[in-house]
Design a protein around this motif. Sequence first.
Motif, PDB file in Angstrom:
ATOM      1  N   LEU A 290       0.828  -1.203   0.000  1.00 30.17           N
ATOM      2  CA  LEU A 290       0.000   0.000   0.000  1.00 30.17           C
ATOM      3  C   LEU A 290       0.866   1.257   0.000  1.00 30.17           C
ATOM      4  O   LEU A 290       0.530   2.249  -0.661  1.00 30.17           O
ATOM      5  CB  LEU A 290      -0.924  -0.010   1.216  1.00 30.17           C
ATOM      6  CG  LEU A 290      -1.925   1.147   1.326  1.00 30.17           C
ATOM      7  CD1 LEU A 290      -2.869   1.159   0.132  1.00 30.17           C
ATOM      8  CD2 LEU A 290      -2.709   1.048   2.631  1.00 30.17           C
ATOM      9  N   GLN A 291       1.976   1.228   0.720  1.00 30.41           N
ATOM     10  CA  GLN A 291       2.863   2.389   0.752  1.00 30.41           C
ATOM     11  C   GLN A 291       3.421   2.704  -0.629  1.00 30.41           C
ATOM     12  O   GLN A 291       3.542   3.869  -1.020  1.00 30.41           O
ATOM     13  CB  GLN A 291       4.010   2.146   1.744  1.00 30.41           C
ATOM     14  CG  GLN A 291       3.574   2.060   3.196  1.00 30.41           C
ATOM     15  CD  GLN A 291       2.793   3.279   3.635  1.00 30.41           C
ATOM     16  OE1 GLN A 291       3.297   4.402   3.607  1.00 30.41           O
ATOM     17  NE2 GLN A 291       1.552   3.075   4.040  1.00 30.41           N
ATOM     18  N   ILE A 294       0.715   4.415  -2.551  1.00 33.61           N
ATOM     19  CA  ILE A 294       0.526   5.799  -2.115  1.00 33.61           C
ATOM     20  C   ILE A 294       1.576   6.711  -2.741  1.00 33.61           C
ATOM     21  O   ILE A 294       1.282   7.836  -3.160  1.00 33.61           O
ATOM     22  CB  ILE A 294       0.575   5.884  -0.575  1.00 33.61           C
ATOM     23  CG1 ILE A 294      -0.658   5.192   0.026  1.00 33.61           C
ATOM     24  CG2 ILE A 294       0.650   7.334  -0.108  1.00 33.61           C
ATOM     25  CD1 ILE A 294      -0.627   5.084   1.531  1.00 33.61           C
ATOM     26  N   ARG A 295       2.810   6.210  -2.833  1.00 38.09           N
ATOM     27  CA  ARG A 295       3.877   7.028  -3.416  1.00 38.09           C
ATOM     28  C   ARG A 295       3.646   7.289  -4.896  1.00 38.09           C
ATOM     29  O   ARG A 295       3.914   8.385  -5.389  1.00 38.09           O
ATOM     30  CB  ARG A 295       5.233   6.337  -3.214  1.00 38.09           C
ATOM     31  CG  ARG A 295       5.765   6.400  -1.791  1.00 38.09           C
ATOM     32  CD  ARG A 295       7.228   6.000  -1.735  1.00 38.09           C
ATOM     33  NE  ARG A 295       7.436   4.631  -2.183  1.00 38.09           N
ATOM     34  CZ  ARG A 295       7.404   3.579  -1.368  1.00 38.09           C
ATOM     35  NH1 ARG A 295       7.173   3.747  -0.069  1.00 38.09           N
ATOM     36  NH2 ARG A 295       7.606   2.361  -1.835  1.00 38.09           N
ATOM     37  N   PRO A 298      -1.491   7.929  -5.401  1.00 38.90           N
ATOM     38  CA  PRO A 298      -2.263   8.142  -4.169  1.00 38.90           C
ATOM     39  C   PRO A 298      -3.770   8.119  -4.382  1.00 38.90           C
ATOM     40  O   PRO A 298      -4.517   7.796  -3.460  1.00 38.90           O
ATOM     41  CB  PRO A 298      -1.784   9.520  -3.692  1.00 38.90           C
ATOM     42  CG  PRO A 298      -1.158  10.169  -4.888  1.00 38.90           C
ATOM     43  CD  PRO A 298      -0.587   9.059  -5.698  1.00 38.90           C
ATOM     44  N   HIS A 299      -4.226   8.425  -5.595  1.00 34.79           N
ATOM     45  CA  HIS A 299      -5.666   8.434  -5.849  1.00 34.79           C
ATOM     46  C   HIS A 299      -6.271   7.033  -5.822  1.00 34.79           C
ATOM     47  O   HIS A 299      -7.503   6.883  -5.772  1.00 34.79           O
ATOM     48  CB  HIS A 299      -5.951   9.085  -7.210  1.00 34.79           C
ATOM     49  CG  HIS A 299      -5.385   8.332  -8.373  1.00 34.79           C
ATOM     50  ND1 HIS A 299      -4.040   8.380  -8.707  1.00 34.79           N
ATOM     51  CD2 HIS A 299      -5.970   7.489  -9.272  1.00 34.79           C
ATOM     52  CE1 HIS A 299      -3.829   7.619  -9.767  1.00 34.79           C
ATOM     53  NE2 HIS A 299      -4.968   7.070 -10.128  1.00 34.79           N
ATOM     54  N   VAL A 301      -5.794   4.824  -3.396  1.00 34.93           N
ATOM     55  CA  VAL A 301      -5.877   4.313  -2.024  1.00 34.93           C
ATOM     56  C   VAL A 301      -7.271   3.778  -1.688  1.00 34.93           C
ATOM     57  O   VAL A 301      -7.393   2.683  -1.119  1.00 34.93           O
ATOM     58  CB  VAL A 301      -5.437   5.391  -1.017  1.00 34.93           C
ATOM     59  CG1 VAL A 301      -5.742   4.947   0.412  1.00 34.93           C
ATOM     60  CG2 VAL A 301      -3.944   5.666  -1.170  1.00 34.93           C
TER      61      VAL A 301
END
Length: 416
Positions: A290-291, A294-295, A298-299, A301
Amino acid sequence: MYLTQPREIQTAIETLASSKLLWLDTETADWRTKYPKISLIQVLANPDDRTGDSAYVLDVLEKPNLVQYFIEKIVANPQIEKVFHNASYDLKFLDKSQAKNITCTLKIAKKITKTKLGTSNLKLKTLAAELCGFTNVDSEPQGSDWRRRPLSEKQLHYAKLDTVYLACVHRELLKFIPPKSTKTQEDIFVTKAKPASPSFSVTNVRVALECPRLFYLDRRFGGMSVFFPKTQYAAIGNPFHQLAQKFVELALTDSRFRSLLTPAAEQLQAEEVAQEMQKLFYTIAFFPYLQSVIRENPHLVPTYNQIWQGVRGLIGHYAQLLVTNRYHCHANATIQKTFIDRELKVEAQFQLPDGTMQQVRGKFDSLVYDFANRRLCAVEYKTYQAADLSAQVAQVALYAYMLQQQKNEPVDAAVY
């Protein structure tokens, strides 16, 4: 050209499917582990390209649907000659069982011998330098991290040049083969298609049941078998399958999962075991995944939170099965005997109404054993809501039937 988006990769595959001769290579991620995965597929259609600018570099890491599409449209197409250097290795990731019309330059070089070729060895980079005269041939990126994204410019340059080297080496090797030995050359170096009906997959059966018109268009003209919304195709199906597979891999290899089954079977509560497994998997695999999302995006998530709910549910189902199987197995053997992760491919011949035989192949998502019922169970993951659920049920039921014929024992079927 380096392609990363599913739609543009699909378009490239469809373009390449009209070629008669292609030079191919692959790069693999996690190649030092027990579970290497295909990262890139490099394809060259222009043998006169000395720079690699016309080469396709397809980023297929964690895109199993696109890999399968490439196999169906390119690898299994008997009308296209596919040239690899070390075909036996590359085809491990491109379903060797479906491969047709494959040429291996390493086999050709071995037949000619390095003495006649005047080279120090038969590696592709050596042949490119010593047989074709390429300079500054760099082999260092071969051992680099092909899972890391973004890939470096050096890695991408290396990847595209591999196909350039291959095309030149192939051309030079053929000069050592006398024209009279063409037939022998094909017999020895090329895997030609055997006369048979066109390959047919279990997925084709599902598509035919879901939408006969779409099935006909796909078989007649080519193209994707299902129209997915762009966000769903790229962000739902592939990650869910990847994470589901990762859970099984971790459960089989990480002792922390086995330790959850250490108490006596009577003391285990499926819900508690599921919660602990979910926590473990979230910490080990999902949160780092998930990280990275996000990097880069991010949209997405909210979408991945939805995926996590699906993965949690799947872990809950598997935890229930593991607790039940614990009554029949030692704690250290329960997971190993429940998940059977190396028998997922099936193949069978079916007689059609006109008397001809049709070969059907397929690969389902997971195979588990239910000790309480003493039956195997073929599991298929689905991440979209079909208009007619019976088509999905028919698909996994066909997997189960074909596996039953192979193993000669009862097999259940499940869709999740």
